[in-house]
Design a protein around this motif. Structure first.
Motif, PDB file in Angstrom:
ATOM      1  N   ASP A 282       0.821  -1.208   0.000  1.00  0.00           N
ATOM      2  CA  ASP A 282       0.000   0.000   0.000  1.00  0.00           C
ATOM      3  C   ASP A 282       0.855   1.257   0.000  1.00  0.00           C
ATOM      4  N   GLN A 283       0.192   2.383  -0.144  1.00  0.00           N
ATOM      5  CA  GLN A 283       0.890   3.666  -0.257  1.00  0.00           C
ATOM      6  C   GLN A 283       1.537   4.070   1.053  1.00  0.00           C
ATOM      7  N   ALA A 284       1.056   3.531   2.169  1.00  0.00           N
ATOM      8  CA  ALA A 284       1.603   3.898   3.478  1.00  0.00           C
ATOM      9  C   ALA A 284       2.936   3.205   3.766  1.00  0.00           C
ATOM     10  N   PHE A 285       3.326   2.245   2.914  1.00  0.00           N
ATOM     11  CA  PHE A 285       4.569   1.524   3.153  1.00  0.00           C
ATOM     12  C   PHE A 285       5.752   2.475   2.992  1.00  0.00           C
ATOM     13  N   ALA A 286       6.579   2.574   4.044  1.00  0.00           N
ATOM     14  CA  ALA A 286       7.716   3.507   4.043  1.00  0.00           C
ATOM     15  C   ALA A 286       9.005   2.740   3.793  1.00  0.00           C
ATOM     16  N   LEU A 287       9.776   3.189   2.822  1.00  0.00           N
ATOM     17  CA  LEU A 287      11.063   2.565   2.516  1.00  0.00           C
ATOM     18  C   LEU A 287      12.159   3.210   3.350  1.00  0.00           C
ATOM     19  N   PRO A 288      13.146   2.437   3.795  1.00  0.00           N
ATOM     20  CA  PRO A 288      14.249   3.026   4.563  1.00  0.00           C
ATOM     21  C   PRO A 288      15.165   3.846   3.664  1.00  0.00           C
ATOM     22  N   ALA A 289      15.791   4.863   4.250  1.00  0.00           N
ATOM     23  CA  ALA A 289      16.783   5.662   3.521  1.00  0.00           C
ATOM     24  C   ALA A 289      18.129   4.969   3.652  1.00  0.00           C
ATOM     25  N   ILE A 290      18.726   4.606   2.538  1.00  0.00           N
ATOM     26  CA  ILE A 290      19.969   3.832   2.543  1.00  0.00           C
ATOM     27  C   ILE A 290      21.167   4.761   2.378  1.00  0.00           C
ATOM     28  N   PRO A 291      22.068   4.837   3.369  1.00  0.00           N
ATOM     29  CA  PRO A 291      23.270   5.670   3.216  1.00  0.00           C
ATOM     30  C   PRO A 291      24.273   4.994   2.291  1.00  0.00           C
ATOM     31  N   ALA A 292      24.597   5.637   1.182  1.00  0.00           N
ATOM     32  CA  ALA A 292      25.499   5.025   0.210  1.00  0.00           C
ATOM     33  C   ALA A 292      26.945   5.022   0.679  1.00  0.00           C
ATOM     34  N   GLY A 293      27.323   6.003   1.505  1.00  0.00           N
ATOM     35  CA  GLY A 293      28.702   6.063   1.970  1.00  0.00           C
ATOM     36  C   GLY A 293      29.649   6.522   0.873  1.00  0.00           C
ATOM     37  N   LEU A 294      30.931   6.212   1.031  1.00  0.00           N
ATOM     38  CA  LEU A 294      31.957   6.618   0.075  1.00  0.00           C
ATOM     39  C   LEU A 294      32.312   5.464  -0.853  1.00  0.00           C
ATOM     40  N   PRO A 295      32.674   5.773  -2.099  1.00  0.00           N
ATOM     41  CA  PRO A 295      33.065   4.694  -3.019  1.00  0.00           C
ATOM     42  C   PRO A 295      34.230   3.853  -2.517  1.00  0.00           C
ATOM     43  N   SER A 296      35.168   4.470  -1.785  1.00  0.00           N
ATOM     44  CA  SER A 296      36.315   3.709  -1.291  1.00  0.00           C
ATOM     45  C   SER A 296      35.893   2.626  -0.308  1.00  0.00           C
ATOM     46  N   ALA A 297      34.821   2.885   0.455  1.00  0.00           N
ATOM     47  CA  ALA A 297      34.340   1.881   1.410  1.00  0.00           C
ATOM     48  C   ALA A 297      33.734   0.678   0.696  1.00  0.00           C
ATOM     49  N   LEU A 298      33.302   0.889  -0.547  1.00  0.00           N
ATOM     50  CA  LEU A 298      32.693  -0.203  -1.305  1.00  0.00           C
ATOM     51  C   LEU A 298      33.699  -1.326  -1.539  1.00  0.00           C
ATOM     52  N   LEU A 299      34.989  -0.979  -1.654  1.00  0.00           N
ATOM     53  CA  LEU A 299      36.026  -1.985  -1.910  1.00  0.00           C
ATOM     54  C   LEU A 299      36.168  -2.946  -0.727  1.00  0.00           C
ATOM     55  N   GLU A 300      35.737  -2.518   0.457  1.00  0.00           N
ATOM     56  CA  GLU A 300      35.856  -3.354   1.640  1.00  0.00           C
ATOM     57  C   GLU A 300      34.555  -4.078   1.968  1.00  0.00           C
ATOM     58  N   ARG A 301      33.430  -3.628   1.407  1.00  0.00           N
ATOM     59  CA  ARG A 301      32.132  -4.156   1.807  1.00  0.00           C
ATOM     60  C   ARG A 301      31.590  -5.203   0.851  1.00  0.00           C
ATOM     61  N   ARG A 302      31.959  -5.124  -0.411  1.00  0.00           N
ATOM     62  CA  ARG A 302      31.400  -6.050  -1.392  1.00  0.00           C
ATOM     63  C   ARG A 302      32.112  -7.394  -1.305  1.00  0.00           C
ATOM     64  N   PRO A 303      31.368  -8.484  -1.062  1.00  0.00           N
ATOM     65  CA  PRO A 303      32.026  -9.795  -0.977  1.00  0.00           C
ATOM     66  C   PRO A 303      32.608 -10.261  -2.295  1.00  0.00           C
ATOM     67  N   ASP A 304      32.019  -9.855  -3.440  1.00  0.00           N
ATOM     68  CA  ASP A 304      32.596 -10.279  -4.716  1.00  0.00           C
ATOM     69  C   ASP A 304      33.939  -9.609  -4.963  1.00  0.00           C
ATOM     70  N   ILE A 305      34.088  -8.357  -4.486  1.00  0.00           N
ATOM     71  CA  ILE A 305      35.389  -7.693  -4.598  1.00  0.00           C
ATOM     72  C   ILE A 305      36.403  -8.371  -3.690  1.00  0.00           C
ATOM     73  N   ALA A 306      35.968  -8.761  -2.482  1.00  0.00           N
ATOM     74  CA  ALA A 306      36.865  -9.479  -1.569  1.00  0.00           C
ATOM     75  C   ALA A 306      37.305 -10.806  -2.171  1.00  0.00           C
ATOM     76  N   SER A 307      36.390 -11.500  -2.849  1.00  0.00           N
ATOM     77  CA  SER A 307      36.740 -12.760  -3.492  1.00  0.00           C
ATOM     78  C   SER A 307      37.776 -12.546  -4.586  1.00  0.00           C
ATOM     79  N   ALA A 308      37.564 -11.519  -5.410  1.00  0.00           N
ATOM     80  CA  ALA A 308      38.530 -11.219  -6.463  1.00  0.00           C
ATOM     81  C   ALA A 308      39.883 -10.821  -5.881  1.00  0.00           C
ATOM     82  N   GLN A 309      39.860 -10.114  -4.745  1.00  0.00           N
ATOM     83  CA  GLN A 309      41.100  -9.719  -4.080  1.00  0.00           C
ATOM     84  C   GLN A 309      41.891 -10.949  -3.632  1.00  0.00           C
ATOM     85  N   LYS A 310      41.222 -11.895  -2.982  1.00  0.00           N
ATOM     86  CA  LYS A 310      41.910 -13.089  -2.497  1.00  0.00           C
ATOM     87  C   LYS A 310      42.384 -13.966  -3.656  1.00  0.00           C
TER      88      LYS A 310
END
Length: 499
Positions: A282-310
């Motif tokens: 329904d229209q009353a459903f509220a979505l959470p606001a997602i903080p994107a953060g910094l692109p550099s932090a993405l290198l540490e958070r994505r498991p596929d990037i961690a897999s490629a790193q290892k």
């Protein structure tokens, strides 16, 4: 001390150092990738009163990675828990992790001496020639009983063992990161299918309202046709619109059934036994606001990037394994035990036997095999680096896509909400004009059809925003938590976070 002796003593350790350096795995250097300072599509979150504020981070006491709880939906929580426990793809990924850890354990075993024990008996008869006797001399058969304790050890002179261990550890870490990536994808797929079902339920609710309106229209039109107020054209048009609306409703039922079956597969349940209750988004459903953060932090958070790193680190270690094959290998072996003609005499001191040996071997002519192995391992590292960089670029693009999608969908949603208000007003006015005999049936149908289209588009956009929100969390690598708090605690948190 003569000049030759001085040269020999100085050159020997230098040569040894050069050999060790040549065959050891090269020091791993992190490849560079262009990382933007901020996401282009990222926008500042604003509170309801217009002031800017940042989304507070989850406390350390909160469970990590349970990002789906940000939607505050118990049904979604239950589905994710069931999928995590019973999904077969995740079970296969966990099995691959156990295999990789076992392989790393096998490589680790080469660091310590290998000790074994052996017991045996042998009966044999030598020929006179083998026994050093004259031809034709009778030789009796003999039985020998043996008990031995053996040990072997490879001295890691040129880093073969340590490099192989490092490569196996890197492989295991890469597989573990891949399992986390599979888990994140599973959780996101469950959430997106769940919201897809809720969006379809909302669409079906909208279409059912249209069907009810068309049925009422056919009933009224039939009555007026019987009274002679309307012609057959209006009645046929009303019946056509009713059949079309019912056909749309049936098509949505098929889509919902397919989505429900796909969700059953994800949670590890037979499709025939799984049923998701209808819960319109329904229209009353509220979505959470997602903080994107910094692109550099993405290198540490994505498991596929961690897999490629290892994977890169493992490929780098395998260069050391390939180089060590070009240099000497030192194996030390030892054994002790007893050999006797009867079992009782095997363990007597007089029957003792032992051996201690060391073997140093290295290839001289191999047709370029080992050198080709080094080139192959270096090329494998180049491939791993390219795959890592490609994974990083894809991650940046996925975040930008979802941030852009949320921004565009928010604008579309605002416009479509305004369109729904005006379309409802138009339908009301058209109905009044038609009832008063001042408007045609075609005008009424057009207004009603326009309202149904706009309402359905609004529902679809609502579902797309939910799917895109989950897509953004997936692109960010998960791990973002919005702990459940009371309304008072939420208000206090927002007040403290306002800039």
């Amino acid at each position: 001390m003569n000049f030759k002796t001085i040269i020999a003593r100085g050159a020997t350790p230098l040569l040894a150092a050069l050999l060790l350096t040549a065959c050891a795995a090269p020091a791993f250097h992190q490849p560079q990738v262009e990382t933007p300072a901020a996401f282009k599509e990222n926008t500042v979150q604003r509170a309801a009163d217009g002031s800017t504020w940042t989304v507070a981070r989850a406390a350390e006491a909160q469970p990590r990675g349970e990002w789906w709880r940000a939607f505050h939906d118990p049904d979604l929580d239950a589905l994710v828990a069931e999928a995590t426990a019973h999904n077969q793809g995740l079970a296969a990924a966990a099995a691959r992790v156990r295999q990789a850890r076992a392989i790393a354990g096998i490589a680790e075993a080469d660091r310590i001496p290998q000790v074994g024990v052996g017991l045996g008996a042998q009966r044999a008869r030598q020929s006179p020639l083998e026994a050093g006797l004259a031809p034709g001399t009778p030789v009796n058969a003999g039985t020998a009983y043996k008990a031995q304790l053996t040990a072997s050890y490879e001295v890691d002179l040129f880093g073969r063992v340590s490099s192989n261990v490092a490569a196996a550890r890197g492989d295991a870490a890469a597989v573990e990161a891949t399992q986390r990536s599979v888990l994140l994808s599973l959780q996101a797929d469950v959430a997106q299918l769940y919201f897809r079902l809720r969006s379809l339920d909302a669409e079906m609710e909208t279409v059912q309202r249209t069907v009810a309106l068309r049925e009422e229209s056919v009933r009224v039109t039939s009555r007026r046709f019987e009274l002679g107020d309307l012609g057959e054209f209006d009645l046929s048009r009303a019946k056509t619109e009713l059949s079309s609306a019912r056909a749309e409703a049936i098509g949505l039922q098929r889509q919902r059934a397919n989505a429900e079956h796909a969700l059953a597969v994800l949670v590890g349940a037979p499709a025939a036994l799984f049923q998701a209750p209808s819960r319109p988004l329904d229209q009353a459903f509220a979505l959470p606001a997602i903080p994107a953060g910094l692109p550099s932090a993405l290198l540490e958070r994505r498991p596929d990037i961690a897999s490629a790193q290892k994977t890169m680190e493992a490929a780098n270690a395998r260069i050391g394994v390939a180089r060590s094959a070009m240099f000497p290998a030192l194996d030390i072996t030892a054994g002790a035990g007893g050999v006797a003609g009867t079992v009782g005499e095997v363990f007597k001191w007089s029957s003792r036997s032992w051996l201690l040996g060391a073997a140093l071997g290295m290839p001289l002519l191999d047709g370029g095999r080992n050198r080709a192995g080094v080139v192959r391992s270096e090329a494998a590292l180049d491939e791993a680096v390219a795959n890592w960089r490609q994974t990083v670029l894809n991650a940046f693009a996925e975040v930008e896509d979802n941030l852009s999608g949320l921004r565009v969908l928010a604008g579309q949603g605002a416009e479509i909400d305004a369109a729904v208000v005006s379309a409802r007003r138009s339908a009301e006015l058209a109905q009044k004009l038609y009832d008063a005999g001042r408007g045609s049936y075609l005008e009424l149908l057009d207004a009603q059809r326009n309202l149904a289209t706009v309402e359905r588009t609004a529902v679809q956009l609502r579902g797309e925003r939910a799917l895109t929100t989950v897509g953004l969390i997936r692109a960010l690598g998960g791990g973002w938590d919005a702990p459940a708090r009371s309304d008072t605690a939420q208000a206090n948190g927002k007040a403290q976070a306002k800039a």
